[in-house]
Design an enzyme around this catalytic site. Structure first.
Site, PDB file in Angstrom:
ATOM      1  N   CYS A 514       0.844  -1.203   0.000  1.00  0.00           N
ATOM      2  CA  CYS A 514       0.000   0.000   0.000  1.00  0.00           C
ATOM      3  C   CYS A 514       0.877   1.249   0.000  1.00  0.00           C
ATOM      4  O   CYS A 514       0.615   2.210  -0.718  1.00  0.00           O
ATOM      5  CB  CYS A 514      -0.936  -0.014   1.198  1.00  0.00           C
ATOM      6  SG  CYS A 514      -0.098  -0.058   2.790  1.00  0.00           S
ATOM      7  N   ALA A 546      -4.223  -2.525   9.850  1.00  0.00           N
ATOM      8  CA  ALA A 546      -3.041  -3.387   9.665  1.00  0.00           C
ATOM      9  C   ALA A 546      -3.329  -4.728  10.321  1.00  0.00           C
ATOM     10  O   ALA A 546      -3.432  -4.812  11.542  1.00  0.00           O
ATOM     11  CB  ALA A 546      -1.809  -2.745  10.289  1.00  0.00           C
ATOM     12  N   PRO A 548      -2.934  -8.828  11.371  1.00  0.00           N
ATOM     13  CA  PRO A 548      -1.866  -9.539  12.070  1.00  0.00           C
ATOM     14  C   PRO A 548      -0.714  -9.952  11.153  1.00  0.00           C
ATOM     15  O   PRO A 548       0.434  -9.983  11.579  1.00  0.00           O
ATOM     16  CB  PRO A 548      -2.553 -10.783  12.626  1.00  0.00           C
ATOM     17  CG  PRO A 548      -4.007 -10.532  12.547  1.00  0.00           C
ATOM     18  CD  PRO A 548      -4.241  -9.484  11.516  1.00  0.00           C
ATOM     19  N   THR A 550       0.484  -8.263   8.530  1.00  0.00           N
ATOM     20  CA  THR A 550       1.338  -7.089   8.351  1.00  0.00           C
ATOM     21  C   THR A 550       2.173  -6.852   9.596  1.00  0.00           C
ATOM     22  O   THR A 550       3.368  -6.563   9.535  1.00  0.00           O
ATOM     23  CB  THR A 550       0.462  -5.840   8.098  1.00  0.00           C
ATOM     24  OG1 THR A 550      -0.375  -6.116   6.992  1.00  0.00           O
ATOM     25  CG2 THR A 550       1.307  -4.624   7.830  1.00  0.00           C
ATOM     26  N   ARG A 551       1.526  -6.987  10.741  1.00  0.00           N
ATOM     27  CA  ARG A 551       2.215  -6.694  12.000  1.00  0.00           C
ATOM     28  C   ARG A 551       3.358  -7.663  12.251  1.00  0.00           C
ATOM     29  O   ARG A 551       4.437  -7.264  12.669  1.00  0.00           O
ATOM     30  CB  ARG A 551       1.213  -6.791  13.149  1.00  0.00           C
ATOM     31  CG  ARG A 551       0.195  -5.709  13.087  1.00  0.00           C
ATOM     32  CD  ARG A 551      -0.970  -6.008  13.997  1.00  0.00           C
ATOM     33  NE  ARG A 551      -1.759  -4.809  14.142  1.00  0.00           N
ATOM     34  CZ  ARG A 551      -1.465  -3.834  14.998  1.00  0.00           C
ATOM     35  NH1 ARG A 551      -0.463  -3.954  15.814  1.00  0.00           N
ATOM     36  NH2 ARG A 551      -2.199  -2.754  15.032  1.00  0.00           N
ATOM     37  N   ALA A 552       3.073  -8.928  11.986  1.00  0.00           N
ATOM     38  CA  ALA A 552       4.100  -9.931  12.273  1.00  0.00           C
ATOM     39  C   ALA A 552       5.263  -9.830  11.286  1.00  0.00           C
ATOM     40  O   ALA A 552       6.347 -10.303  11.559  1.00  0.00           O
ATOM     41  CB  ALA A 552       3.496 -11.322  12.243  1.00  0.00           C
ATOM     42  N   ASN A 553       5.010  -9.203  10.143  1.00  0.00           N
ATOM     43  CA  ASN A 553       6.053  -9.151   9.106  1.00  0.00           C
ATOM     44  C   ASN A 553       6.323  -7.720   8.677  1.00  0.00           C
ATOM     45  O   ASN A 553       6.394  -7.426   7.496  1.00  0.00           O
ATOM     46  CB  ASN A 553       5.624  -9.979   7.894  1.00  0.00           C
ATOM     47  CG  ASN A 553       5.450 -11.429   8.256  1.00  0.00           C
ATOM     48  OD1 ASN A 553       6.409 -12.122   8.551  1.00  0.00           O
ATOM     49  ND2 ASN A 553       4.215 -11.880   8.284  1.00  0.00           N
ATOM     50  N   ASN A 664      -5.177   2.674   2.886  1.00  0.00           N
ATOM     51  CA  ASN A 664      -4.054   1.794   2.562  1.00  0.00           C
ATOM     52  C   ASN A 664      -4.531   0.528   1.868  1.00  0.00           C
ATOM     53  O   ASN A 664      -3.862  -0.001   0.988  1.00  0.00           O
ATOM     54  CB  ASN A 664      -3.250   1.457   3.823  1.00  0.00           C
ATOM     55  CG  ASN A 664      -4.110   0.971   4.974  1.00  0.00           C
ATOM     56  OD1 ASN A 664      -5.202   1.487   5.184  1.00  0.00           O
ATOM     57  ND2 ASN A 664      -3.624  -0.001   5.709  1.00  0.00           N
TER      58      ASN A 664
END
Lengths: 689, 329
Positions: A514, A546, A548, A550-553, A664
């Site tokens: 995004c 965002a 999970p 996106t957050r983890a990576n 996004n």
């Protein structure tokens, strides 16, 4: 089923530690005391997500839900089978334990006493009426939890769900014979087996009781034990009829405890019986003490064709590995695998030809091969029916989640694309919405899509990087052009306002991120006027938008976007920063672009270029706006003598399906729709030319 | 005579949080002199990084004069007993940055997130553990969420591999009980598995007082900076922490005289200005806004890291002023 053809794949047997608070809830539930079912369900889902993440982080290849919602590997079925009563205070002691208890009374006294404080009270399931499967809802939850968790991780190549074999958890007081009872339980469990396989996961049949049946408890006759084992295997095979072996792994083990065990029967007595069960892979926990399992020889054994063996040694940290099918198993103290068996068993009559000698590359949960005839599509895409606009390109969306649904809303306005298919791996609101809009939609995954006639020409991937990596070769094989909204980045990075025309014929294009869709057009607008030695972007998005994954990576975002700033935007060096803002109400996506420019750059020309480019992006992302005129700063020494332009953008979503603040996500679906539109338009021109 | 066991570990962040006040212009000589003095005074952990963490050198946060990896290397060379720590803010710095820092000799990884976003740090803790580094979690802008949520977020970090989690009062907005309740809640959740830390700022002049309260309620790691070096009103001054805890009989292992000398003779000469509680600093603590943000930013709910919004707000304010001047609406 994935095989260890390239490298040794790792897996485990299923149960993983539950969080303490979940055990507390489970304890209340198991003791029949009041508990909060919603909280329980929520904690189970979270626990599954957590263990899946941990398995992925640990580098495991074939993973599972860790049985987080189940009280035990066998007795969880008490909630899923009708026809049983529970008798409290009674236990069904596995026969193989008695001799160990006799040999080590102090140890086992302590071991057993621990059960009094265990989560579940001691109970035995007694069959008092006709057995039927009643666990559809619970099973659906298991499948959904695992699938949701898997969508958030990359790494594992496949996933399985355990289910118990028909023996070992109950006692018959209703059916006339043990055989009838077993047949009834097996038939009921079949419903669970089928649903698991249909969901796209591997089925692991947990069959600890097989070894118990065979165990010499000092009282029963060996011939009688073999007869009972055969009865058990027949019942299980009947329940598995028609399911491709390739989708089944069987797990058995010597007892479930870590206590001393000296009296286990030789593995050689177990293996021939075990291999009669129609599965594509076998796993077993073997005591490491050689004498009881060696069968006395040490010869090299060969596993039947197209079957895999997952070997684990018992202990608190089993080391597991699986060997490639039909490769010799060279570890010394193993029994004769081929004893009494020279070929794999013939499937039960009526089953489809199983892919037993052809290891397939399957996608774990997004493309099951259905063991039964697939449900017929509810409707045919109008593209091949009456009144079809033949100039439109037929497309499919794979992934009916938020992104897929928002994308569908956008593509419904398309001049050149007709979305005919929506593909998921589980029945969902997204599929229902698609059906209401007249699409053919299926929860049967990519296999279903590839059986459709006509096939789509374009496929939009709105799943996960993991799923796309598995799907991409199959799209290519079927000749479908893939537009990839995941971070997999297999094909060229494409930003419609910058470089789409260069990649119109690529079989697979990637929509980057995004942040890149919002900022790379600006970097490119500047770099097409002056050299840009360095460009930097800051993307601020609402925490809620965002996921999970996106957050983890988060590093994945940073890396991919930085690369796109260079490769697509034309900056010599790129840097990306992402900030997640939890403010409520959620903030609309904001992006800032800084470009280093020469001290004497023509700022009017740069501003004009940026404004033109913003207008181009606005054609497909109406909510894309400049917050202010581009801001210029004089050259500074600390900027290596460069000057700087700063551009402030806001991306408001169109609110098609996703909320407006999620600009996004909107810019991703809008850009993907635009890419599809241009590709389809070009295809139409070729056809009419 | 035996040395009494240390009861509290002071981490000095002059060379990281102080970097803001230096506009990220630290020289290698300043870093060497500061590390040398802190190391000699018994400080066990010294943080050396760009003010916004690894990879923070940028248009948005200001470019470092000297590459932070060179500064880390210098710090490692100078330290005899102290460990060199680095800060990493996921979204700004990456795992590659952490690997580089480890290569340069840094041995403590402090992974920082906004106080409600701990789950973005999981992969970085994993890497830090793989690299054999000591791990510390840093929950910033702690005034923006409840004690219970701080505890939940601390749990995420501990599960991800943090050996200590800090309550970070980035805006200097926690007033006594606010700090105490957060530390207590975190202690109740993770105290049996990990340590708790407290990082205070002086906006409302409570950095040291909050640190004492934090210690009394279970915190075992406390941050400070020499001469309070930091943005706005600055950090809890390391030399005041050393003197205060010594006065309270809490063993930190620091030589108070040595720390005072480090502040007075090493850092003071290069201070661009004494950090002080001027109007904007107090307003920051009062409104709960990070660093040099104005009350306007507080209204809009910006978080640490959104420095790009400063220019944007300035432009918006300017245009509002123009509109007001022309009588337009």
């Amino acid at each position: 089923m994935q095989r260890s053809t390239e490298r040794i794949l790792t897996t485990h047997v299923g149960s993983l530690a539950r969080p303490h608070d979940l055990l507390e809830l489970m304890r209340e539930k198991e003791h029949g005391r009041p508990y909060d079912p919603q909280r329980f369900a929520k904690r189970v889902a979270e626990a599954v997500s957590d263990v899946v993440r941990r398995q992925a982080a640990a580098g495991l290849d074939v993973i599972t839900d860790g049985e987080q919602g189940k009280v035990s590997v066998l007795t969880y079925v008490k909630e899923r089978l009708a026809g049983f009563d529970q008798v409290e205070g009674e236990t069904l002691l596995p026969p193989s334990w008695q001799r160990e208890i006799d040999d080590f009374p102090e140890y086992y006294r302590g071991y057993m006493s621990k059960y009094s404080g265990a989560v579940a009270p001691m109970k035995v399931m007694v069959c008092t009426g006709p057995v039927a499967y009643a666990g559809q809802a619970a099973l659906h939850t298991d499948i959904e939890n695992l699938r949701a968790a898997l969508d958030e991780v990359d790494g594992p190549v496949e996933a399985f769900l355990p289910s118990t074999s028909p023996s070992g958890f109950g006692r018959n007081e209703y059916y006339a014979s043990e055989r009838d009872y077993l047949a009834a339980v097996a038939e009921a469990m079949r419903e669970e087996y089928l649903a698991i396989v249909e969901s796209g996961f591997l089925l692991q049949v947990d069959d600890p009781w097989l070894i118990e049946i065979l165990t010499d408890d000092g009282r029963s006759d060996p011939a009688e034990r073999r007869r009972r084992a055969a009865e058990h295997v027949d019942a299980l095979n009947h329940a598995l009829r028609g399911i491709p072996e390739d989708r089944i792994r069987l797990h058995t083990c010597y007892g479930l405890n870590h206590g001393p065990r000296l009296n286990d029967i030789p593995l050689a007595d177990v293996v021939p019986v075990m291999l009669r069960i129609n599965a594509g892979a076998y796993s077993s926990r073997w005591p490491t003490r050689g004498t009881s399992t060696s069968g006395g020889s040490g010869r090299t054994r060969r596993c039947p064709t197209a079957r895999s063996c997952c070997r684990a040694c018992s202990g608190t940290r089993p080391t597991t590995s699986s060997t490639p099918s039909s490769s010799p198993i060279a570890s010394a103290p193993t029994p004769d695998w081929s004893a009494g068996k020279t070929s794999s068993p013939a499937p039960t009559a009526g089953s489809p030809p199983g892919p037993r000698s052809r290891p397939r590359c399957t996608r774990p949960w997004s493309g099951p091969s259905s063991p039964r005839s697939p449900r017929a599509p509810r409707s045919r895409p109008s593209a091949c029916g009456e009144g079809t606009d033949m100039t439109k390109t037929l497309a499919a969306i794979v992934g009916p989640g938020n992104i897929g649904t928002d994308l569908l809303a956008k593509l419904q306005r398309s001049e050149h694309i007709e979305v005919g298919y929506m593909v998921g791996v589980i029945e969902s609101d997204g599929l229902d919405r698609a059906r209401k809009l007249g699409l053919a939609a299926s929860a049967e995954g990519l296999d279903w899509l590839l059986r459709q006639d006509p096939l789509p020409r374009l496929v939009f991937e709105a799943t996960s990087a993991y799923a796309h990596r598995a799907n991409a070769p199959r799209y290519a094989e079927a000749g479908l052009t893939a537009i990839d909204l995941t971070p997999a980045a297999l094909g060229p990075l494409v930003c419609p306002a910058v470089n789409l025309m260069a990649h119109l014929d690529a079989p697979n294009v990637n929509m980057i991120s995004c942040g890149a869709q919002a900022t790379v057009p600006i970097v490119h607008a500047v770099s097409s006027v002056v050299p840009v030695p360095y460009a930097e972007i800051v993307a601020s998005v609402a925490s809620r938008s965002a996921g999970p994954g996106t957050r983890a990576n988060i590093d994945e975002f940073t890396h991919t976007t930085s690369r796109a700033i260079e490769v697509v935007g034309g900056a010599e060096r790129g840097k990306a920063i992402i900030v997640l803002n939890p403010v409520e109400p959620p903030m609309i996506m904001r992006d800032t672009v800084f470009c280093a420019i020469p001290a004497d750059a023509d700022t009017d020309a740069i501003t004009a270029s940026i404004e033109r480019r913003v207008a181009e992006v606005q054609r497909y992302v109406p909510g894309y706006t400049l917050r202010a005129e581009p801001q210029y700063d004089e050259a500074r020494d600390s900027w290596h003598g460069n000057a700087r332009v700063a551009v402030f953008l806001e991306v408001q979503g169109a609110g098609d399906y996703l909320p407006e603040y999620a600009g996004n996500l909107d810019i991703m679906t809008a850009a993907a729709a635009q890419v599809g539109e241009v590709i389809a338009q070009r295809r139409a021109q070729k056809v009419t030319a | 005579m035996t040395t009494p066991a240390r009861q509290l570990r002071i981490t000095d962040t002059t060379l990281r949080d102080g970097s803001h006040a230096m506009a990220h212009q630290f020289t290698e000589e300043q870093v060497r002199a500061t590390v040398h003095a802190l190391d000699a005074a018994g400080v066990e952990v010294i943080e050396v990084t760009h003010g916004d963490g690894l990879g923070g050198s940028s248009f948005n946060y200001g470019f470092s004069r000297v590459d932070e990896i060179e500064l880390i290397t210098a710090g490692v060379q100078e330290a005899t007993q102290a460990k060199i720590a680095v800060l990493l803010v996921p979204g700004i710095g990456t795992k590659d940055n952490l690997r580089d820092a480890r290569e340069a000799g840094a041995s403590v990884a402090r992974i920082a997130t906004h106080c409600t976003e701990a789950d973005v740090s999981i992969q970085h803790f994993g890497l830090a553990r793989d690299l054999g580094m000591e791990t510390v979690g840093f929950l910033m802008m702690a005034h923006k969420t409840s004690p219970a949520e701080m505890a939940r977020q601390a749990r995420i970090m501990v599960d991800a591999g943090a050996e200590c989690v800090y309550c970070v009062d980035s805006a200097g907005a926690l007033v006594l009980g606010d700090a105490q309740e957060r530390v207590q809640a975190m202690y109740a959740e993770i105290g049996h598995q990990a340590e708790i830390g407290f990082h205070g700022h002086q906006n409302l002049s409570l950095g040291v007082a909050n640190s004492v309260l934090a210690y009394q309620h279970g915190a075992r790691q406390i941050d400070g900076a020499l001469c309070a070096l930091g943005a706005g009103a600055g950090n809890s001054p390391t030399e005041v922490l050393a003197a205060t805890f010594d006065h309270l009989g809490v063993v930190t292992g620091l030589d108070v005289g040595g720390v005072l000398a480090a502040a007075e003779e090493v850092v003071r000469p290069f201070l661009p200005r004494w950090p002080k509680m001027d109007r904007s600093a107090i307003v920051q603590g009062w409104a709960g806004v990070y660093s040099s943000f104005l009350p306007r930013a507080g209204e809009l709910g910006y978080v640490g890291g959104q420095e790009d919004m400063i220019i944007d707000i300035a432009v918006q304010l300017a245009s509002e002023r123009e509109l007001a001047a022309t009588g337009a609406r």
